[in-house]
Scaffold this motif. Structure first.
Motif, PDB file in Angstrom:
ATOM      1  N   THR A   1       6.830  98.684 -44.276  1.00  0.00           N
ATOM      2  CA  THR A   1       5.373  97.972 -44.907  1.00  0.00           C
ATOM      3  C   THR A   1       5.007  99.090 -45.914  1.00  0.00           C
TER       4      THR A   1
ATOM      5  N   ALA B   1      10.049 103.856 -36.577  1.00  0.00           N
ATOM      6  CA  ALA B   1       9.123 103.935 -37.787  1.00  0.00           C
ATOM      7  C   ALA B   1       9.716 102.886 -38.554  1.00  0.00           C
TER       8      ALA B   1
ATOM      9  N   ASP C   1       9.176  99.605 -38.909  1.00  0.00           N
ATOM     10  CA  ASP C   1       8.127  98.768 -39.615  1.00  0.00           C
ATOM     11  C   ASP C   1       7.011  99.459 -40.231  1.00  0.00           C
ATOM     12  N   PHE C   2       6.742 100.548 -39.897  1.00  0.00           N
ATOM     13  CA  PHE C   2       5.613 101.508 -40.730  1.00  0.00           C
ATOM     14  C   PHE C   2       6.315 101.736 -42.181  1.00  0.00           C
TER      15      PHE C   2
END
Length: 190
Positions: free
Chosen positions: A57, A51, A53-54
């Motif tokens: 961001t 998780a 990258d999520f």
């Protein structure tokens, strides 16, 4: 100088606005919280690679949103918060939401005394503090003004107004406006 709710013939003796360093410190706290929030979510993303990258961001987006809204709110509060000291009362305007400003007034015949204190040593060195004007009877109905420059001198000035109002009410018209300068330099500008 006028304000909302000013009575006929009421003289404004001084307008208290929060010291600029208080606004800068509030914005610095928001920047610190935003960066801390981003670092925490980046740290969690490093631990949970699926998780990452999520979370990276979301951390950046939420940190930026917190930074923008928090800075905007602090600018609004510090630009609109004012306290007026007049020959009849002290009246404080507090920003409680983006759409509402509350008023708290205490007439001099209802006031008992003014207390002044600095919230910490750093503010004491900079001569920034809090003034608390207490009423005679109603507890919890005091007018508390934070981030006041020359707070000790302004509290003494308010005590002078209270003494004059209660002992020589005809002399209240002779009280000159407060000048926020060091002692000995408080002559009115020509």
């Amino acid at each position: 100088m006028t304000f909302d709710g000013q009575q006929d013939g009421e003289r404004v003796l001084y307008t208290v606005t929060p010291h600029p360093i208080a606004k800068q410190l509030a914005i610095a706290r928001i920047v610190f919280l935003s960066v801390f929030f981003i670092i925490i979510l980046w740290g969690i993303g490093s631990i949970v690679p699926a998780a990452s990258d999520f979370l990276h961001t979301i951390g950046v987006l939420l940190g930026l949103i917190l930074l923008i809204i928090g800075t905007w709110w602090n600018v609004q509060v510090f630009n609109k918060e004012k306290t007026y000291i007049t020959d009849r009362r002290i009246i404080r305007f507090d920003v409680v939401s983006p759409f509402f400003v509350t008023k708290r007034a205490l007439f001099w015949n209802e006031a008992l005394k003014a207390k002044a204190y600095a919230p910490n040593f750093f503010f004491r060195l900079m001569n920034i503090g809090t003034i608390d004007v207490e009423p005679i009877l109603a507890e919890g109905e005091d007018v508390c003004v934070k981030n006041v420059y020359y707070f000790d001198d302004l509290a003494n000035y308010i005590d002078k107004i209270l003494f004059t109002f209660k002992n020589k009410p005809t002399d209240i018209a002779l009280i000159t406006p407060f000048i926020p300068k060091p002692r000995g330099q408080r002559k009115p500008a020509d």
